[in-house]
Design a protein around this motif. Structure first.
Motif: not given
Length: 479
Positions: A388-392, A396-405, A449-459
């Motif tokens: 994530e530190g590299v992708l950010a 064109g990247v506003r926010d990003v999260a990396v997961v394992g599928l 890679m998937v485009l999403v509207d927002q990354i789900p984060r803890t409040a």
């Protein structure tokens, strides 16, 4: 009596001097040749100031030289620190910094070639004295992200290496083993030491492509092979392709043991292996750099206990913590007192694996998930936050999260969920991977890679809710 790795080669050089010990492609060394070149190299390391306890780092490629250096360091009581050659210079330097002041020598390929050229010019040499060596001292340092995602060094002692790889009281004939693992990986050296303790050959293919693996099996009549599921898929696809073309099929009839593990092994893969190698015994192993081989699933249990990773290996003790984490004790577990780094042990001395597991009434173990967020892909550990530190930083990247599928071959595949920068063209997978090329090893690059509207984060802390993100991606994929 001390259990020292160096004794394997010194004894075999006397007992079976002309027997093949190691080969890469069509080049190999006998036990006598391997013992001599490693003894010569040990002398050269001493001349360069390397002493017991010092660390020698090397970007471990598939070569005879890597094995000579591995044994030479063991003979003088130094610690071999193999580094993945796919890492960038910066990533490799980060690993070397973990060793700190103990790093005595860092060699590249040309440096090792010069070392061996100097060594071979020495001719016959006396055995390096080992009277003061301690079997509990580290002889190799494996770098792994473990369950935390942060790189760490796992020191493995002479004693632990010998116990992990001991073939039994009698060195019965094992036949050659083909080893499709890179030489910075613990599995490669465990397989090699298992063979060498039984005075049998280790064969490395020149590449890990299916045609080279099949050619190596046929050329050396290999009887054993351990492949991760993704590599087995390559081999089966290759054979199917040859069959479809009407071309001669590779001769794999010498294989007696076809092993797999490291990532999830679906029942379809097991059935494919039985069809490919009807003469072979198929087995699934579970283990880690920290613990060595832990469990084995074989025989009728492959179908009767599908989804399990088997029963504990000899001497291994297992338990499940209140949080559901698998914890291990046994003689093959590395000894943390040989290095000051965080060892990941409980207060009463059990290794914390980071794996969530269940053990049924018959003792069969099933891995049900990961206690931490590290991604396990094809035997590699990938820290999401590092990627994530590299992708950010990419355009064109506003926010990003990396997961394992979930992936049937690789265990998990690295996926980048990207929120595109407003007013800019969104990135695609090709540009994401291109942006990673100079900064991250290839196995850390997103494969999806998937485009999403927002990354789900803890409040409160804005941490990525990775479980929710994975569920969202899978739901949209399957819709």
């Amino acid at each position: 009596m001390q259990l020292l790795v160096s004794d394997i080669f010194r004894n075999a050089a006397v007992a079976v001097p002309d027997r093949l010990a190691y080969a890469v492609g069509d080049q190999g060394w006998t036990f006598r040749e391997l013992d001599l070149i490693s003894e010569q190299a040990a002398r050269c390391l001493l001349d360069r100031g390397v002493r017991p306890g010092d660390h020698v780092a090397y970007r471990a490629d598939l070569s005879l030289a890597t094995v000579a250096l591995f044994i030479a360091t063991a003979k003088i009581g130094a610690v071999f620190a193999p580094i993945d050659p796919a890492l960038s210079q910066g990533e490799a330097a980060d690993l070397e910094r973990l060793v700190g002041s103990d790093l005595s020598l860092s060699l590249d390929r040309s440096g090792v070639e010069r070392l061996l050229a100097e060594a071979s010019a020495l001719g016959g040499v006396e055995q390096v004295p080992d009277d003061g060596m301690d079997e509990r001292a580290a002889h190799v340092l494996f770098f792994t992200s473990g369950s935390t995602g942060a790189p760490k060094g796992i020191p493995v002692s002479h004693r632990v290496s010998m116990l992990r790889s001991h073939p039994g009281a009698q060195p019965e004939s094992r036949g050659p083993a083909l080893c499709p693992f890179p030489l910075f990986h613990m599995a490669a050296w465990t397989i090699a030491l298992q063979q060498w303790q039984a005075r049998a050959a280790v064969i490395l293919p020149e590449t890990f492509q299916a045609d080279a693996i099949c050619a190596g099996i046929a050329a050396y009549r290999a009887e054993r092979i351990y492949c991760i599921p993704a590599i087995w898929r390559r081999v089966m696809d290759h054979v199917d392709e040859m069959r479809a073309k009407g071309a001669p099929l590779p001769d794999l009839s010498s294989i007696r043991f076809a092993d797999t593990g490291t990532s999830a092994t679906p029942p379809t893969l097991i059935e494919g292996l039985k069809d490919l190698l009807p003469q072979a015994q198929v087995r699934i192993f579970y283990g880690s750099t920290e613990a060595g081989p832990v469990t084995c699933l074989e025989g009728s249990a492959l179908t009767e206990r599908a989804g399990s990773c088997g029963l504990p290996m000899q001497g291994v003790r297992l338990r499940i913590s209140e949080a559901g984490e698998l914890q291990i004790r046994g003689p093959s577990v590395f000894e943390p007192e040989s290095m000051s780094a965080d060892a990941g042990f409980t207060a009463d001395g059990w290794l914390r694996t980071g794996d969530l597991a269940e053990i049924d009434a018959d003792g069969f173990v099933a891995i049900t998930g990961r206690a931490k967020e590290v991604i396990r892909s094809g035997g590699h550990s990938v820290s999401p936050t590092e990627v994530e530190g590299v992708l950010a930083t990419l355009p064109g990247v506003r926010d990003v999260a990396v997961v394992g599928l979930p992936d049937p071959d690789w265990g998990e595949t690295v996926c980048a969920a990207v929120v595109a920068e407003l007013g800019q063209a969104p990135p695609d997978l090709a540009s994401i991977r291109e942006g990673c090329a100079a900064r991250l090893a290839a196995f850390k690059h997103p494969r999806r890679m998937v485009l999403v509207d927002q990354i789900p984060r803890t409040a409160s802390t804005q941490q990525v809710r990775r479980g929710a993100l994975v569920a969202q991606i899978l739901e949209e994929r399957d819709a």
